[in-house]
Design a protein around this motif. Structure first.
Motif, PDB file in Angstrom:
ATOM      1  N   ILE A 167      17.688  -3.158  -1.086  1.00  0.00           N
ATOM      2  CA  ILE A 167      17.231  -1.920  -1.731  1.00  0.00           C
ATOM      3  C   ILE A 167      16.221  -1.249  -0.810  1.00  0.00           C
ATOM      4  N   LEU A 168      16.440   0.018  -0.585  1.00  0.00           N
ATOM      5  CA  LEU A 168      15.564   0.754   0.323  1.00  0.00           C
ATOM      6  C   LEU A 168      14.739   1.773  -0.460  1.00  0.00           C
ATOM      7  N   ALA A 169      13.435   1.582  -0.453  1.00  0.00           N
ATOM      8  CA  ALA A 169      12.554   2.543  -1.131  1.00  0.00           C
ATOM      9  C   ALA A 169      12.090   3.582  -0.119  1.00  0.00           C
ATOM     10  N   ILE A 170      12.533   4.825  -0.333  1.00  0.00           N
ATOM     11  CA  ILE A 170      12.023   5.925   0.484  1.00  0.00           C
ATOM     12  C   ILE A 170      11.553   7.020  -0.478  1.00  0.00           C
ATOM     13  N   ASP A 171      10.370   7.512  -0.255  1.00  0.00           N
ATOM     14  CA  ASP A 171       9.823   8.550  -1.131  1.00  0.00           C
ATOM     15  C   ASP A 171      10.034   9.914  -0.492  1.00  0.00           C
ATOM     16  N   ALA A 172      10.755  10.756  -1.215  1.00  0.00           N
ATOM     17  CA  ALA A 172      10.950  12.130  -0.742  1.00  0.00           C
ATOM     18  C   ALA A 172       9.655  12.895  -0.986  1.00  0.00           C
ATOM     19  N   MET A 173       9.565  14.087  -0.411  1.00  0.00           N
ATOM     20  CA  MET A 173       8.391  14.922  -0.703  1.00  0.00           C
ATOM     21  C   MET A 173       8.574  15.570  -2.073  1.00  0.00           C
ATOM     22  N   ASN A 174       7.472  15.746  -2.746  1.00  0.00           N
ATOM     23  CA  ASN A 174       7.509  16.387  -4.056  1.00  0.00           C
ATOM     24  C   ASN A 174       7.210  17.873  -3.855  1.00  0.00           C
ATOM     25  N   PHE A 175       8.254  18.704  -3.979  1.00  0.00           N
ATOM     26  CA  PHE A 175       8.078  20.132  -3.688  1.00  0.00           C
ATOM     27  C   PHE A 175       7.729  20.924  -4.935  1.00  0.00           C
ATOM     28  N   ARG A 176       6.456  21.200  -5.080  1.00  0.00           N
ATOM     29  CA  ARG A 176       6.050  21.998  -6.245  1.00  0.00           C
ATOM     30  C   ARG A 176       6.534  23.431  -6.070  1.00  0.00           C
ATOM     31  N   HIS A 177       6.514  23.898  -4.816  1.00  0.00           N
ATOM     32  CA  HIS A 177       7.080  25.219  -4.528  1.00  0.00           C
ATOM     33  C   HIS A 177       8.360  24.974  -3.757  1.00  0.00           C
ATOM     34  N   CYS A 178       9.450  25.327  -4.395  1.00  0.00           N
ATOM     35  CA  CYS A 178      10.784  25.029  -3.868  1.00  0.00           C
ATOM     36  C   CYS A 178      10.968  25.462  -2.399  1.00  0.00           C
ATOM     37  N   MET A 179      10.404  26.626  -2.045  1.00  0.00           N
ATOM     38  CA  MET A 179      10.627  27.160  -0.691  1.00  0.00           C
ATOM     39  C   MET A 179      10.000  26.292   0.405  1.00  0.00           C
ATOM     40  N   ASP A 180       9.016  25.492   0.023  1.00  0.00           N
ATOM     41  CA  ASP A 180       8.328  24.649   1.020  1.00  0.00           C
ATOM     42  C   ASP A 180       9.270  23.717   1.763  1.00  0.00           C
ATOM     43  N   GLN A 181      10.320  23.289   1.063  1.00  0.00           N
ATOM     44  CA  GLN A 181      11.175  22.273   1.682  1.00  0.00           C
ATOM     45  C   GLN A 181      11.966  22.784   2.883  1.00  0.00           C
ATOM     46  N   TYR A 182      12.059  24.120   3.008  1.00  0.00           N
ATOM     47  CA  TYR A 182      12.827  24.663   4.137  1.00  0.00           C
ATOM     48  C   TYR A 182      11.968  24.814   5.382  1.00  0.00           C
TER      49      TYR A 182
ATOM     50  N   GLU B 271       0.851  -1.201   0.000  1.00  0.00           N
ATOM     51  CA  GLU B 271       0.000   0.000   0.000  1.00  0.00           C
ATOM     52  C   GLU B 271       0.883   1.246   0.000  1.00  0.00           C
ATOM     53  N   LYS B 272       0.368   2.298  -0.552  1.00  0.00           N
ATOM     54  CA  LYS B 272       1.062   3.598  -0.599  1.00  0.00           C
ATOM     55  C   LYS B 272       1.812   3.878   0.706  1.00  0.00           C
ATOM     56  N   LEU B 273       3.064   4.297   0.591  1.00  0.00           N
ATOM     57  CA  LEU B 273       3.856   4.551   1.804  1.00  0.00           C
ATOM     58  C   LEU B 273       3.407   5.842   2.477  1.00  0.00           C
ATOM     59  N   GLU B 274       3.333   5.779   3.787  1.00  0.00           N
ATOM     60  CA  GLU B 274       3.008   6.979   4.564  1.00  0.00           C
ATOM     61  C   GLU B 274       4.316   7.709   4.895  1.00  0.00           C
ATOM     62  N   ASP B 275       4.207   8.884   5.507  1.00  0.00           N
ATOM     63  CA  ASP B 275       5.401   9.684   5.797  1.00  0.00           C
ATOM     64  C   ASP B 275       6.422   8.947   6.672  1.00  0.00           C
ATOM     65  N   ASN B 276       5.948   8.067   7.537  1.00  0.00           N
ATOM     66  CA  ASN B 276       6.849   7.394   8.493  1.00  0.00           C
ATOM     67  C   ASN B 276       7.139   5.950   8.079  1.00  0.00           C
ATOM     68  N   GLU B 277       7.078   5.681   6.776  1.00  0.00           N
ATOM     69  CA  GLU B 277       7.241   4.292   6.332  1.00  0.00           C
ATOM     70  C   GLU B 277       8.222   4.166   5.169  1.00  0.00           C
ATOM     71  N   CYS B 278       8.758   2.947   5.035  1.00  0.00           N
ATOM     72  CA  CYS B 278       9.621   2.653   3.894  1.00  0.00           C
ATOM     73  C   CYS B 278       9.462   1.182   3.531  1.00  0.00           C
ATOM     74  N   LEU B 279      10.025   0.791   2.418  1.00  0.00           N
ATOM     75  CA  LEU B 279      10.012  -0.624   2.025  1.00  0.00           C
ATOM     76  C   LEU B 279      11.462  -1.050   1.770  1.00  0.00           C
ATOM     77  N   ILE B 280      11.845  -2.181   2.366  1.00  0.00           N
ATOM     78  CA  ILE B 280      13.213  -2.676   2.164  1.00  0.00           C
ATOM     79  C   ILE B 280      13.125  -4.039   1.472  1.00  0.00           C
ATOM     80  N   ILE B 281      13.799  -4.163   0.357  1.00  0.00           N
ATOM     81  CA  ILE B 281      13.729  -5.416  -0.402  1.00  0.00           C
ATOM     82  C   ILE B 281      15.112  -6.057  -0.384  1.00  0.00           C
ATOM     83  N   THR B 282      15.161  -7.275   0.099  1.00  0.00           N
ATOM     84  CA  THR B 282      16.447  -7.978   0.200  1.00  0.00           C
ATOM     85  C   THR B 282      16.442  -9.168  -0.749  1.00  0.00           C
ATOM     86  N   GLY B 283      17.447  -9.240  -1.609  1.00  0.00           N
ATOM     87  CA  GLY B 283      17.635 -10.451  -2.406  1.00  0.00           C
ATOM     88  C   GLY B 283      17.225 -10.368  -3.857  1.00  0.00           C
ATOM     89  N   SER B 284      16.780  -9.209  -4.333  1.00  0.00           N
ATOM     90  CA  SER B 284      16.368  -9.168  -5.742  1.00  0.00           C
ATOM     91  C   SER B 284      17.605  -9.273  -6.641  1.00  0.00           C
TER      92      SER B 284
END
Ligand code: APR
Length: 477
Positions: A338-353, A290-303
């Motif tokens: 392999i570690l899947a972590i989704d960064a935030m998508n910053f449509r407005h660059c200043m948001d990331q600060y 399921e879609k990853l939440e802000d506090n989640e990641c997926l780790i795949i071992t062995g592919s």
């Protein structure tokens, strides 16, 4: 609560059976993946139709793209006018004869798909949001699941309707790969077809296991970043090479989408999609993650890596087979993580600060870097995570990942992907911070100060700011 489900038939893992649905229960229970061959009354008949079609394809020596299309539409009649197969047709015509083995490969993929009820005879739990859980599959099971995805046998997922059953899951059927021809599609299909060629051939069929772990960082386990006393860990920076090649043996970061695999089955061809094309077993994660939440990641071992490639985006090219010689553990599982972590998508660059966004990215990276269940903790191979499609600031993202790695007590190899300027400036700022003995907590406070400064003056550069303020920060913070 943690679940660990092993779907292969190995006696030592029998204790895990408690996680399987009890006998007689409808296997299409909402905690499990709906399989095309699940035994609920109305779906049984669907598998009858599917398996009849697949059997007829599998019995032939050669199968054309038209036959593949006709079969898929036969058991997906609703999509007759919606799904296009033009990319598959053009691909077939476009590829040089020497490489065109598809006519004889299609029957083999169909035969592999047909094995589903035998190969995957236990229900696959969904890796749901809010829960850490693990699934282990054999590479053969994965190939069988992907053969089904190729033939679009999984129940359709309506991702555009937020109230639909699989709204929070990525798509898994390959229909979107077969339509909308482009050069990108050609290269993607070359990689995918090569995978099926390898897994359907007795001599090259893979024999190991692959583990998919969803890690959910509880709010109580989130570090209080301003009071972290850890010193920075070791950092290796290079502008040459790529995460997945030079980072072999390390925890390799997938610059992911919250819907795992991103546009791999569409036209996307950035870091994540390329990773999934050269390691197609990763695609199966879309079936149950399921879609990853802000506090989640997926780790795949062995592919396993099956293909080589060159280029990126429009210049991506499939560059032939890859012999994956990675070291394995006692279950013949490659040690590749392999570690899947989704960064935030910053449509407005200043948001990331904004401070809350800095916290979100720190916790996301830390969730992946901290490791789980006593797994080995190799160094981390990463780079400009979130700084391409997602518009992040490479300086800020580098420091965030450095802090998360320090907290997790792991070294970091940072691949700047040809960015010489970032390589030199990061090296310089790292040496300065290291010499000053800066801790994660101090750096966090500096980032918070920078956040305010940046909102006053958007031209302030992070590394310049740190250079100017590092001495003060140590005495005042
Ligand atoms: N190794 C090291 N660095 C790389 C590699 C690689 N193999 N491939 C790309 N990079 C660098 C490039 O400089 C790129 O611009 O990482 C930067 C960021 O890559 P993106 O893939 O754009 O990552 P991100 O900004 O996090 O975007 C994520 O893109 O692939 C989709 O599904 C993914 O939707 C998600 C989004």
């Amino acid at each position: 609560t943690r679940r660990h489900t092993v779907l292969i038939d190995v006696d030592t893992f029998n204790s895990q059976r408690k996680f399987l649905p009890t006998k007689g229960r409808d296997l299409w229970h909402s905690d499990f993946v709906k399989m095309p061959c699940s035994q609920s009354a109305n779906q049984k008949s669907k598998w009858d139709v599917i398996s009849k079609k697949l059997k007829s394809l599998a019995s032939k020596k050669t199968v054309s793209v038209k036959d593949v299309e006709e079969a898929i539409i036969k058991y997906n009649p609703k999509y007759k006018d919606q799904w296009s197969f033009d990319a598959l047709h053009t691909f077939n015509k476009n590829i040089p004869d020497t490489e065109n083995y598809f006519k004889t490969l299609f029957p083999k993929i169909a035969a592999l798909a047909l094995k589903l009820p035998d190969f995957v005879n236990k229900a696959i739990p969904l890796l749901r949001k809010g829960q850490s859980a693990t699934i282990t599959l054999s590479q053969v099971q994965i190939s069988c699941l992907l053969a089904n995805a190729f033939f679009c046998t999984f129940p359709h997922r309506n991702t555009s309707n937020p109230t639909a059953e699989y709204a929070g899951y990525p798509t898994i059927n390959f229909n979107s790969l077969f339509g909308n021809w482009s050069e990108r599609k050609r290269e993607k299909l070359r990689a995918i077809m090569h995978y099926f060629k390898e897994v359907t051939d007795e001599s090259t069929r893979p024999k190991g296991l692959v583990t998919f772990h969803r890690e959910c960082l509880s709010y109580t386990d989130m570090p209080t970043w301003e009071s972290c006393k850890e010193n920075l860990s070791k950092l290796h920076i290079t502008s040459e090479g790529q995460i997945e090649l030079e980072g072999k043996g390390m925890l390799q970061v997938d610059f992911a989408n919250s819907l795992i695999g991103g546009g791999v089955l569409g036209s996307g061809l950035l870091q994540e999609e390329i990773l999934f094309l050269i390691n197609p077993e990763l695609i199966v994660a879309r079936l149950f993650t399921e879609k990853l939440e802000d506090n989640e990641c997926l780790i795949i071992t062995g592919s396993q890596q099956f293909s080589s490639y060159s280029g990126f985006g429009d210049s991506f090219e499939w560059a032939g087979p890859y012999e994956d010689q990675s070291e394995r553990d006692q279950w013949a599982r490659r040690k590749t993580q392999i570690l899947a972590i989704d960064a935030m998508n910053f449509r407005h660059c200043m948001d990331q600060y904004k401070r809350r966004h800095i916290n979100r990215e720190l916790n996301k990276a830390y969730c992946g870097f901290k490791g789980y269940d006593g797994h080995e903790k190799p160094d981390i191979a990463t780079g400009k995570w979130g700084c391409g499609a997602f518009n992040g600031d490479p300086q800020l993202k580098a420091l965030i990942q450095l802090m998360a790695a320090a907290k997790a007590k792991r070294g970091l190899a940072f691949f700047t992907f040809g960015d010489e300027y970032l390589k030199q400036s990061l090296q310089h700022i790292y040496e300065l911070m290291f010499t000053e003995g800066i801790t994660v907590g101090t750096l966090y406070k500096l980032l918070c100060e920078f956040s305010s400064a940046k909102h006053r003056d958007s031209d302030v550069d992070l590394f310049d700011f740190i250079k100017k303020n590092i001495r003060n920060s140590k005495s005042h913070l």
